[in-house]
Design an enzyme around this catalytic site. Structure first.
Site, PDB file in Angstrom:
ATOM      1  N   GLY A 269       0.745  -1.205   0.169  1.00 34.55           N
ATOM      2  CA  GLY A 269      -0.175  -0.002   0.110  1.00 34.55           C
ATOM      3  C   GLY A 269       1.011   1.236   0.025  1.00 34.55           C
ATOM      4  O   GLY A 269       2.028   1.030  -0.490  1.00 34.55           O
ATOM      5  N   SER A 270       0.339   2.292   0.652  1.00 33.11           N
ATOM      6  CA  SER A 270       1.047   3.651   0.454  1.00 33.11           C
ATOM      7  C   SER A 270       2.153   3.593   1.494  1.00 33.11           C
ATOM      8  O   SER A 270       2.196   3.038   2.513  1.00 33.11           O
ATOM      9  CB  SER A 270       0.144   4.688   0.398  1.00 33.11           C
ATOM     10  N   VAL A 273       0.827   4.936   5.148  1.00 31.95           N
ATOM     11  CA  VAL A 273       0.678   3.783   6.194  1.00 31.95           C
ATOM     12  C   VAL A 273       1.776   2.886   6.575  1.00 31.95           C
ATOM     13  O   VAL A 273       1.721   2.686   7.730  1.00 31.95           O
ATOM     14  CB  VAL A 273      -0.276   3.058   5.347  1.00 31.95           C
ATOM     15  N   GLU A 297       5.570  -3.489   0.775  1.00 31.58           N
ATOM     16  CA  GLU A 297       5.929  -2.868  -0.771  1.00 31.58           C
ATOM     17  C   GLU A 297       4.812  -1.777  -1.013  1.00 31.58           C
ATOM     18  O   GLU A 297       3.922  -1.875  -0.648  1.00 31.58           O
ATOM     19  CB  GLU A 297       5.595  -4.050  -1.930  1.00 31.58           C
ATOM     20  N   CYS A 331       1.291   0.612  -8.785  1.00 30.63           N
ATOM     21  CA  CYS A 331       2.294   1.059  -8.081  1.00 30.63           C
ATOM     22  C   CYS A 331       3.448   1.234  -9.061  1.00 30.63           C
ATOM     23  O   CYS A 331       4.312   2.236  -9.018  1.00 30.63           O
ATOM     24  CB  CYS A 331       2.875   0.126  -7.204  1.00 30.63           C
ATOM     25  N   GLU A 427       3.960  10.860  -5.737  1.00 26.80           N
ATOM     26  CA  GLU A 427       2.966   9.598  -6.278  1.00 26.80           C
ATOM     27  C   GLU A 427       1.594  10.265  -6.515  1.00 26.80           C
ATOM     28  O   GLU A 427       1.050  10.897  -5.529  1.00 26.80           O
ATOM     29  CB  GLU A 427       2.912   8.598  -5.528  1.00 26.80           C
TER      30      GLU A 427
HETATM   31  P1  NAD Z   1      -3.455   2.449   1.144  1.00 25.79           P
HETATM   32  O1  NAD Z   1      -1.880   2.738   1.673  1.00 25.79           O
HETATM   33  O2  NAD Z   1      -4.265   3.438   1.150  1.00 25.79           O
HETATM   34  O3  NAD Z   1      -4.141   1.132   1.997  1.00 25.79           O
HETATM   35  C1  NAD Z   1      -3.423  -0.235   1.698  1.00 25.79           C
HETATM   36  C2  NAD Z   1      -3.982  -1.165   3.058  1.00 25.79           C
HETATM   37  O4  NAD Z   1      -3.663  -0.402   4.143  1.00 25.79           O
HETATM   38  C3  NAD Z   1      -5.534  -0.921   2.953  1.00 25.79           C
HETATM   39  O5  NAD Z   1      -6.103  -2.296   3.233  1.00 25.79           O
HETATM   40  C4  NAD Z   1      -6.014   0.057   3.639  1.00 25.79           C
HETATM   41  O6  NAD Z   1      -7.237  -0.190   4.398  1.00 25.79           O
HETATM   42  C5  NAD Z   1      -4.965  -0.288   4.819  1.00 25.79           C
HETATM   43  N1  NAD Z   1      -4.747   0.973   5.925  1.00 25.79           N
HETATM   44  C6  NAD Z   1      -5.161   2.163   5.561  1.00 25.79           C
HETATM   45  N2  NAD Z   1      -4.668   2.949   6.660  1.00 25.79           N
HETATM   46  C7  NAD Z   1      -4.304   2.123   7.661  1.00 25.79           C
HETATM   47  C8  NAD Z   1      -3.717   2.304   8.936  1.00 25.79           C
HETATM   48  N3  NAD Z   1      -3.722   3.547   9.417  1.00 25.79           N
HETATM   49  N4  NAD Z   1      -3.228   1.121   9.284  1.00 25.79           N
HETATM   50  C9  NAD Z   1      -3.248  -0.242   8.942  1.00 25.79           C
HETATM   51  N5  NAD Z   1      -3.692  -0.151   7.634  1.00 25.79           N
HETATM   52  C10 NAD Z   1      -4.042   0.781   6.996  1.00 25.79           C
HETATM   53  O7  NAD Z   1      -3.066   2.161  -0.365  1.00 25.79           O
HETATM   54  P2  NAD Z   1      -4.275   1.631  -1.440  1.00 25.79           P
HETATM   55  O8  NAD Z   1      -4.783   2.863  -1.820  1.00 25.79           O
HETATM   56  O9  NAD Z   1      -4.790   0.548  -1.445  1.00 25.79           O
HETATM   57  O10 NAD Z   1      -3.061   1.184  -2.630  1.00 25.79           O
HETATM   58  C11 NAD Z   1      -2.352   2.209  -3.336  1.00 25.79           C
HETATM   59  C12 NAD Z   1      -0.924   2.260  -2.812  1.00 25.79           C
HETATM   60  O11 NAD Z   1      -0.246   0.990  -2.809  1.00 25.79           O
HETATM   61  C13 NAD Z   1       0.067   3.264  -3.681  1.00 25.79           C
HETATM   62  O12 NAD Z   1       0.686   3.855  -2.988  1.00 25.79           O
HETATM   63  C14 NAD Z   1       0.814   2.129  -4.464  1.00 25.79           C
HETATM   64  O13 NAD Z   1       2.027   2.449  -4.908  1.00 25.79           O
HETATM   65  C15 NAD Z   1       1.079   1.146  -3.387  1.00 25.79           C
HETATM   66  N6  NAD Z   1       1.203  -0.258  -4.116  1.00 25.79           N
HETATM   67  C16 NAD Z   1       2.570  -0.612  -4.072  1.00 25.79           C
HETATM   68  C17 NAD Z   1       2.989  -1.950  -4.748  1.00 25.79           C
HETATM   69  C18 NAD Z   1       4.415  -2.512  -4.455  1.00 25.79           C
HETATM   70  O14 NAD Z   1       4.586  -3.603  -4.953  1.00 25.79           O
HETATM   71  N7  NAD Z   1       5.197  -1.629  -4.177  1.00 25.79           N
HETATM   72  C19 NAD Z   1       2.045  -2.612  -5.193  1.00 25.79           C
HETATM   73  C20 NAD Z   1       0.476  -2.177  -5.246  1.00 25.79           C
HETATM   74  C21 NAD Z   1       0.240  -1.054  -4.684  1.00 25.79           C
END
Ligand code: NAD
Length: 543
Positions: A269-270, A273, A297, A331, A427
């Protein structure tokens, strides 16, 4: 459970990538998927919290909608309460006692079966859920939900076998062995919305190695996560091995991350977070039974760099596909490009022509190249960047957005004169590509700019026909990307072929779908047996 363990050093079925189907007009797969899409548009599953196989529907309920038609409800899902989360961790502990004792082959059978179910009878369902719930076009869904997830299941099994086969040497009179134990405790898997396959991989990779998992899916990918869980149960995953806890991430994380038995975090995710999760873990170091494995990641600001010798058409196509497929919500999506002055007029003309041609709309219409962005929050963030570009840069093509029926943002090409402009550094996670045009004579300097512009280092690409330029970029950008492409777009990594992950602020780079990743989910025990132990404490030099 029986401890019967039949003799045999087993081979696996051939591990090959799942072939991507075309869904061309008239193909049988197209007709089959279209009928499944129609049926599922009318469904509205009531998605539960699942703890030890029990479906719980007592928490707050939220509707999931189709991003391209946001009045259309695809499912209702229930939030896990604090009690559900605690119970999930406790029942996981019980499940661990048996699951962690299964042989790797017994666990592998579950995931090999899941792969065959997904590639076969479940393919349409998981694809349709990904299209309706995450607004992927048929091709984007097929390469993710069907093929990549199948590949994760199959290849991880092959990598697990390789890992288990890594054994130490033994000197005369002894036998040394390595035993790849499951971690003591549970792994917390937190998955993003943008890849159904990552939703499937983050909980299953640790589970394959004998761990139990608390899976918190993304709220905007609930439909595909739900069907993925059903698929795993049909494949024979025992109850309680993966407990499913959708809901408020802050509430769930607060319990999971501070728990004494937290053995690992498997996150995608981001960056923000992930940083906050890491810092919570840091503050709780004194409370854990073991050092939690932290795998994350995260974000990217992925680049494509053209050398003056680049093939203009190939570069332009890579930019269009790399930046706009799945609405730029990968990503790995191309987000900043560097083009020499000599090529820019031609590159620009070709890209504008392609952008003008791109069809965007409801993904049920297979002629569309793009769907909608995931939700209102994403729409607002991306249109905020569009407004910034209108004020502080030049919009070359696109720039339009309409959130009335679906969250649609058109493919947009921006030009800036400032290599450090925020659209070159931050990003965006949407279909906006920003170009910086450099003097042909400043190739060396441009390489340094590409390397230093953003905190991320996920993917990047160079286009050049001149081999010396390729060699130079290869070296100069060594740390600028964990996945580096030469004369290809910076998206579309395939499991087993381009192990995926980035450096710097893009994550811990444990390469999802590789042996490197699996090593994080085991705690090796070394066993030395001496056949004829020493009987005298004295050494010969003492004589
Ligand atoms: P996000 O960080 O908003 O959410 C990811 C997960 O984290 C979700 O399940 C969300 O509910 C959870 N989350 C949110 N706030 C949280 C907290 N305070 N504590 C714990 N968990 C929390 O990301 P997204 O919008 O779902 O995905 C997009 C992001 O993911 C982009 O930044 C992208 O670059 C990244 N991404 C990276 C890869 C990689 O392999 N590097 C692959 C896919 C996506």
């Amino acid at each position: 459970m029986s401890t019967y363990s039949p003799n045999g050093v087993r081979q696996l079925p051939a591990t090959v990538n799942e072939p991507v189907r075309s869904y061309a007009p008239g193909s049988p797969e197209r007709a089959s998927l279209q009928s499944r899409l129609k049926a599922m548009e009318g469904d509205r599953p009531d998605i539960a919290v699942v703890v030890n196989g029990e479906e719980i529907r007592r928490g707050k309920a939220t509707n999931a909608v189709s991003p391209h038609k946001h009045q259309h409800v695809t499912a209702t899902w229930h939030h896990a309460t604090a009690d559900d989360v605690r119970r999930a961790i406790d029942t996981g502990k019980e499940a661990w006692k048996e699951w962690s004792e299964w042989t790797w082959e017994e666990r592998a059978a579950v995931f090999l079966k899941a792969a065959d179910l997904l590639a076969g009878p479940w393919r349409d369902t998981i694809n349709a859920a990904t299209m309706l719930g995450q607004s992927k076009t048929v091709y984007q869904s097929e390469i993710d939900a069907a093929c990549e997830m199948t590949d994760f299941f199959r290849f991880n099994v092959a990598f697990a076998r390789e890992l288990c086969a890594e054994q130490p040497i033994s000197g005369p009179g002894m036998w040394n062995q390595s035993e790849y134990r499951a971690l003591e405790g549970f792994v917390y898997a937190v998955t993003p919305f943008n890849f159904t396959a990552i939703g499937g991989n983050l909980p299953t990779a640790p589970a394959l190695m004998g761990n139990v998992v608390l899976w918190k899916p993304a709220s905007s990918a609930m439909l595909s996560a739900w069907y993925t869980l059903q698929l795993l149960h049909e494949a024979g995953l025992p109850k309680g091995v993966i407990n499913f806890v959708p809901g408020d991430p802050a509430l769930i994380s607060d319990i999971a991350l501070k728990h004494r038995d937290l053995a690992g975090v498997h996150f995608t995710g981001s960056t923000g977070v992930f940083n906050s999760m890491w810092s919570t873990i840091g503050q709780n170091m004194a409370n854990y039974r073991s050092y939690p494995r932290i795998v994350g990641e995260t974000g990217g600001k992925d680049f494509i760099l053209a050398h003056p010798s680049a093939d203009v058409q190939a570069f332009a196509v890579a930019c269009i596909r790399g930046a706009f497929e799945y609405q730029g919500q990968k990503c790995s999506a191309a987000s900043r490009i560097y083009v020499p002055k000599s090529l820019w007029p031609e590159v620009k003309a070709r890209m504008v022509a392609m952008i003008d041609e791109i069809k965007m709309g409801d993904v049920n219409d297979f002629s569309n190249f793009m769907g909608a962005v995931i939700d209102q929050k994403a729409f607002d963030r991306i249109t905020g960047y569009l407004a910034d570009a209108k004020a502080n840069a030049t919009i070359i093509a696109g720039g339009k957005a309409d959130g009335s029926t679906g969250w649609f943002v058109g493919p947009t090409l921006v030009e800036t004169k400032d290599p450090n402009y925020r659209l070159m550094c931050e990003e965006i996670f949407g279909p906006i590509l920003t170009a910086y045009v450099y003097d042909d004579a400043k190739w060396d300097e441009t390489l340094r700019v590409v390397d230093a512009t953003s905190p991320y280092a996920l993917t990047g690409a160079v286009f050049a026909q001149d081999r010396a330029a390729v060699k130079q970029a290869h070296a100069a950008l060594r740390h600028a990307a964990g996945n580096f492409y030469i004369n290809d777009k910076c998206t579309g990594a395939v499991v087993g072929q381009q192990p995926f992950g980035g450096a710097r602020a893009s994550g811990t780079n444990d390469k999802a779908g590789s042996k490197l990743n699996l090593t994080r989910w085991v705690n090796a025990r070394t066993v030395k047996e001496t056949f004829v132990p020493a009987k005298d404490y004295k050494y010969p030099h003492m004589g």
